[in-house]
Structure formats: structure tokens, C-alpha cells
Design a protein around this motif. Structure first.
Motif, PDB file in Angstrom:
ATOM      1  N   ALA A  23      12.356  -5.815  24.876  1.00  0.00           N
ATOM      2  CA  ALA A  23      11.271  -6.301  24.031  1.00  0.00           C
ATOM      3  C   ALA A  23       9.936  -5.848  24.591  1.00  0.00           C
ATOM      4  O   ALA A  23       9.764  -5.749  25.788  1.00  0.00           O
ATOM      5  CB  ALA A  23      11.304  -7.834  23.958  1.00  0.00           C
ATOM      6  N   LEU A  24       8.990  -5.573  23.702  1.00  0.00           N
ATOM      7  CA  LEU A  24       7.626  -5.239  24.112  1.00  0.00           C
ATOM      8  C   LEU A  24       6.798  -6.503  23.979  1.00  0.00           C
ATOM      9  O   LEU A  24       6.499  -6.950  22.884  1.00  0.00           O
ATOM     10  CB  LEU A  24       7.059  -4.133  23.217  1.00  0.00           C
ATOM     11  CG  LEU A  24       7.779  -2.791  23.318  1.00  0.00           C
ATOM     12  CD1 LEU A  24       7.218  -1.820  22.298  1.00  0.00           C
ATOM     13  CD2 LEU A  24       7.648  -2.235  24.705  1.00  0.00           C
ATOM     14  N   SER A  30      10.647 -11.272  17.883  1.00  0.00           N
ATOM     15  CA  SER A  30      11.943 -10.671  18.117  1.00  0.00           C
ATOM     16  C   SER A  30      12.739 -10.452  16.847  1.00  0.00           C
ATOM     17  O   SER A  30      13.683  -9.680  16.828  1.00  0.00           O
ATOM     18  CB  SER A  30      12.750 -11.542  19.077  1.00  0.00           C
ATOM     19  OG  SER A  30      12.894 -12.845  18.534  1.00  0.00           O
ATOM     20  N   GLN A  34      14.704  -4.376  11.608  1.00  0.00           N
ATOM     21  CA  GLN A  34      15.325  -3.235  12.262  1.00  0.00           C
ATOM     22  C   GLN A  34      15.946  -2.344  11.192  1.00  0.00           C
ATOM     23  O   GLN A  34      16.423  -2.813  10.166  1.00  0.00           O
ATOM     24  CB  GLN A  34      16.417  -3.699  13.244  1.00  0.00           C
ATOM     25  CG  GLN A  34      15.893  -4.533  14.394  1.00  0.00           C
ATOM     26  CD  GLN A  34      15.063  -3.694  15.356  1.00  0.00           C
ATOM     27  OE1 GLN A  34      15.312  -2.515  15.523  1.00  0.00           O
ATOM     28  NE2 GLN A  34      14.083  -4.317  15.980  1.00  0.00           N
ATOM     29  N   GLU A 111      10.246  -1.760  19.034  1.00  0.00           N
ATOM     30  CA  GLU A 111      10.894  -0.952  20.060  1.00  0.00           C
ATOM     31  C   GLU A 111      11.002   0.499  19.625  1.00  0.00           C
ATOM     32  O   GLU A 111      10.689   1.422  20.376  1.00  0.00           O
ATOM     33  CB  GLU A 111      12.283  -1.525  20.360  1.00  0.00           C
ATOM     34  CG  GLU A 111      13.120  -0.712  21.327  1.00  0.00           C
ATOM     35  CD  GLU A 111      12.703  -0.900  22.773  1.00  0.00           C
ATOM     36  OE1 GLU A 111      13.227  -0.187  23.627  1.00  0.00           O
ATOM     37  OE2 GLU A 111      11.840  -1.761  23.029  1.00  0.00           O
ATOM     38  N   ARG A 112      11.433   0.704  18.412  1.00  0.00           N
ATOM     39  CA  ARG A 112      11.576   2.075  17.921  1.00  0.00           C
ATOM     40  C   ARG A 112      10.221   2.736  17.724  1.00  0.00           C
ATOM     41  O   ARG A 112      10.029   3.899  18.080  1.00  0.00           O
ATOM     42  CB  ARG A 112      12.365   2.080  16.615  1.00  0.00           C
ATOM     43  CG  ARG A 112      12.449   3.474  15.988  1.00  0.00           C
ATOM     44  CD  ARG A 112      13.309   3.501  14.762  1.00  0.00           C
ATOM     45  NE  ARG A 112      14.703   3.336  15.111  1.00  0.00           N
ATOM     46  CZ  ARG A 112      15.685   3.341  14.215  1.00  0.00           C
ATOM     47  NH1 ARG A 112      15.422   3.480  12.944  1.00  0.00           N
ATOM     48  NH2 ARG A 112      16.935   3.189  14.612  1.00  0.00           N
ATOM     49  N   LYS A 115       8.957   3.789  21.208  1.00  0.00           N
ATOM     50  CA  LYS A 115       9.696   4.696  22.078  1.00  0.00           C
ATOM     51  C   LYS A 115      10.266   5.929  21.392  1.00  0.00           C
ATOM     52  O   LYS A 115      10.636   6.888  22.066  1.00  0.00           O
ATOM     53  CB  LYS A 115      10.823   3.923  22.769  1.00  0.00           C
ATOM     54  CG  LYS A 115      10.327   2.865  23.745  1.00  0.00           C
ATOM     55  CD  LYS A 115      11.472   2.174  24.442  1.00  0.00           C
ATOM     56  CE  LYS A 115      10.980   1.153  25.460  1.00  0.00           C
ATOM     57  NZ  LYS A 115      10.255   1.758  26.580  1.00  0.00           N
TER      58      LYS A 115
END
Length: 457
Positions: A23-24, A30, A34, A111-112, A115
Motif C-alpha cells: 500500500a502507498l 485500500s 482494481q 499501486e499500479r 509503479k
């Protein structure tokens, strides 16, 4: 009129997300949406082309923003100083919500977006598209990169008009000169920016009698940091100059230091492309850049990232060295590596800047008018001459030097009194750096000096 939503065909656009569920913190909840995992990952050129087509954003504009922010490097998902991620610098801080906006617009998880480069580019395009819709930019106007000026300025979420113009002018300069990065290129494109509300905003660097009077270094531009990000006055004499790397862009760093929530600042910021210098905190005041060492240091930030040497241009080195020399001469600070140090060398700090790509040897030669800083040849005797990691008795012993031998050392700071092998004194000496390999290595007790060489202090 609002266009129909352009939801991307994910399997054709996005690279695979990193494994795991890291997690960021401070970005999105959360349960953020997705997306399905794609089957393959396109290259950056394809990612820019697809995102530009999907969201009707000029490709040259997307590449220009990415190059201005990161030189098209995602830095392995590491955050910038302002908590921005990826080569398009999607940000999550109190004044810049582009990360959360991108997540909402694309349905992709943070997250995606942080990153995966393809996702990051797509998220930025989606945000720019939404700003263009809000501004009422027509389909025809969207084809002209010059019509996107105010939208790019909005994307920066700069602290004020001059900083927004600084950021956006840099993007358009890159569009005009073209980009030749690995895997991505654009041809030089002649564009006439439609600055709109920024047409009457004085560019950062416009000097006034007040700004000229405010700077300590005549070559600097004055642009004050938020008063929430530094302390007025000093509690100690200035003895040290600290070299930093911004972990972000020049304009973005200036904007962050003007943000009251940042709680960080430096005295100076240096631009990569041409060495332009902005002063943000008066030298008489205490910038917040090296924790407990703030009271006795002056901080100089350099645009770029520690893992990417392309930011460290000759123009930057020369401009920064001239600034450091000026500060040292005015304040009686020795121009050596005892008193001109990296952020990573200051006790009590956990940063790594300026990192392994910063050329200390070249920089110190420039600071010393093209001559290397003084180095002295000391003879040692006996066995077990201790080599420590810092000039204090509590520092770790990293190795020993067998005697008798000779070593080259650089004059270093006063230290604790040392008694060894019948010799007592209170000074230390530093082994000559070897491209970073021997950075911060000190010897306890050089037992003999060359005739006529003063004691290192």
C-alpha cells in the motif's frame, strides 16, 4: 459539452502490475478500484501513443510533461519529495490530488498508477483530459498543443502563478526542442503557447529592486519559501554547506517549499538545464533540510534524482560551484570536503543524496577555481592505525592500516582528543575519496606531517 467517458481497453494499454499488495500510505483507501491484469506490457512509446489517442491529448504534450518531471524515468516507483510517483509524477499531497484523480478517472489502483509506467502515463492523460473538459476545450482546439497551456499549469498544482508559469514554460520549451530519450522521441515542434490567465504573470526570475535586495548571492532569483517551512534566525554559526538532490523537478521543488504543509526547505535550488538558481530562504535564517544540523548549515538543492545522472549537467555543476565558492568566501568556510558535504554525510540523517552519480572530484575542483582541494601526504608508523567512519571516537572502525605506510589525506574538521601510540592531539584527517568508495573515511592519528604543512583543522 461533456464527451462520453473514454474508459481504456486495459489489456491493450497497461503493463502488468507489480506483484504483492504494497500500500502507498497517504494516497488512496485500500478499497480503491482494481483492474484486470493485462496479458503483456507495451513499450513507453506505445504507452504514450495509446494514452494520447485514448484521451485526445497531444502526444508531444504528454512526453513534454513526462520529460520535465522525470526525464521519462519512473525511479522504480520511489516517491518524489512532494510524494509524487512515476514518470508523469502523479502526486498525493494536500495541494496536489492528481494521483487520486487518476485513480478515480481510470478505475486503476494507486499501486499500479505509481509503479507501472503505462498506467502512470494513462492516469496523467486522464487527468489532463478531465481538466480540458472542465475548461471547455473543443475537439479542434485539443489538436493544438499551444491551447493546453492553462491545463498544463493546472496539472502542476503550483503554489502560485509565477511558479506555474515556470513549470509550464519548461514543458513548452521541451516540446519546442523535441525529446530523444531511450525508447521515446518527439521531433521539435513549433508551438505558440496560449497563456491565457498567465499571459500577465511575470515569469519567475523577473527581478525587482526588492528581490535584488533580498538575495545573498547576486546570481540568484528570490522566491521566498513559506514561513511555515523555516525558522527565522540562527542558533549557531554557519560552518557547513550541504549538497542535496531534489528528488523532483526544479519548479516542483520550488512549489513544494512554498507549500505550508511541506515542513521542509533549502536556501537555494539549482536548475539542471541551465544552472538557474533560486534562493528561497535567507542565509541568516534556518532552512529545514538536515534535521539537527540545520542551525549551522546552508542547503543547496539540485534538480534531479539520485539514480539518474542525466540531471547532473555541466551547467548545473558550474553554477552550483560558483554559488558554493561565493558562500564559502563570504563566510570564511574552508572550501574542502570537511565543510562542503552531501546530505548523506550529515550525522543523524537517513537520505542518500547526492548519491553515487554526483561527481565530487569535479565539483570540488570547480569550487576551488579549477584546482583540487588541498591533500597532504602523512606518514604513519606502527601497526593497527585505525580507520573510522567519521571524525569521532564513537564512530565505527572500518579497517586498519598496517605500518609503516604513507596515506594521502584531506584536511578535516577538529575532532575529539586522541591518544595513540604515544601521540596525543585533537585533530582528524580524512582519506582521499576514491569515486565515492572511500567517502567519509577518517584516520585517527597521522603521526607525522610533511614539513611546512599546517595542522588540519
Amino acid at each position: 459539452m461533456r464527451k462520453t467517458a473514454r474508459i481504456p481497453r486495459l489489456t491493450a494499454v497497461l503493463a502488468a502490475a507489480a506483484a504483492g499488495a504494497l500500500a502507498l500510505s497517504g494516497t488512496m483507501p485500500s478499497n480503491a478500484a482494481q483492474s484486470p491484469e493485462p496479458a503483456s506490457a507495451p513499450g513507453l512509446a506505445d504507452a504514450f501513443r495509446t494514452a494520447a489517442s485514448q484521451f485526445d491529448v497531444p502526444r508531444e504534450l504528454l512526453v513534454g510533461i513526462g520529460y520535465a518531471e522525470s526525464h521519462l524515468d519512473d525511479h522504480d516507483g520511489q516517491p518524489s519529495q512532494a510524494n509524487g510517483y512515476g514518470l508523469m509524477h502523479l502526486v498525493s499531497n494536500p495541494s496536489n490530488p492528481t494521483m487520486s484523480e487518476a485513480a478515480k478517472l481510470t478505475g486503476l489502483g494507486v499501486e499500479r498508477l505509481a509503479k507501472d509506467p503505462g498506467s502512470n502515463i494513462l492516469g496523467a492523460a486522464a487527468v489532463l483530459d478531465s481538466y480540458a473538459d472542465q475548461a471547455g476545450l473543443t475537439a479542434e482546439a485539443r489538436k493544438d498543443p499551444g491551447k493546453w497551456y492553462e491545463i498544463v499549469a493546472q496539472y502542476s498544482h503550483s503554489a502560485d502563478g509565477p511558479t506555474a508559469r515556470l513549470y509550464t514554460d519548461e514543458v513548452y520549451k521541451i516540446i519546442g526542442t523535441g525529446v530523444g530519450a531511450e525508447g521515446v522521441s518527439t521531433k521539435p515542434l513549433k508551438v505558440t503557447p496560449d497563456r491565457g490567465q498567465y499571459a500577465n504573470v511575470a515569469p519567475l526570475g523577473t527581478r525587482t529592486p526588492a528581490s535584488i535586495a533580498a538575495v545573498d548571492y547576486p546570481g540568484a532569483i528570490w522566491n521566498a519559501a513559506s514561513t511555515s517551512n523555516y525558522r527565522v534566525g540562527r542558533t549557531a554559526a554557519i560552518t557547513t554547506i550541504v549538497i542535496h538532490v531534489t528528488q523532483g523537478s526544479y519548479a516542483g521543488t520550488i512549489s513544494w517549499f512554498k507549500n505550508p504543509s511541506a515542513q521542509v526547505s533549502a536556501h537555494y535550488v539549482v536548475r539542471s538545464s541551465d544552472g538557474q538558481i533560486t534562493q528561497m530562504v535567507a542565509e541568516k535564517d534556518t532552512a529545514w533540510h538536515v534535521r539537527s544540523a540545520n542551525p549551522y548549515t546552508i542547503g543547496i538543492e539540485h534538480e534531479g534524482w539520485v539514480d539518474q545522472p542525466s540531471w547532473f549537467t555541466d551547467a548545473m555543476y558550474r553554477a552550483s560551484a560558483a554559488l558554493t565558492k561565493n558562500i564559502a568566501d563570504r563566510r570564511g568556510i574552508p572550501k574542502d570536503r570537511a565543510h562542503i558535504v552531501g546530505h548523506n554525510e550529515v550525522p543523524g540523517n537517513d537520505h542518500t543524496d547526492p548519491g553515487p552519480h554526483w561527481n565530487w572530484n569535479y565539483y570540488m575542483q570547480l569550487v576551488n577555481d579549477g584546482n583540487p582541494p588541498p591533500q597532504y601526504n602523512f606518514s604513519t608508523y606502527g601497526t593497527g592505525v585505525r580507520v573510522r567512519s567519521a571524525p569521532r571516537l564513537s564512530a565505527s572502525i572500518v579497517t586498519t592500516l598496517p605500518g609503516p605506510t604513507q596515506v594521502y589525506v584531506v584536511c578535516q574538521v577538529q575532532g575529539d582528543t586522541v591518544t595513540a601510540e604515544g601521540v596525543t592531539h585533537n585533530w582528524w584527517s580524512k582519506l582521499r575519496d576514491q569515486g565515492g568508495y572511500m567517502t567519509n573515511i577518517y584516520i585517527d592519528h597521522p603521526s607525522a606531517q610533511l614539513p611546512g604543512v599546517p595542522i588540519c583543522t
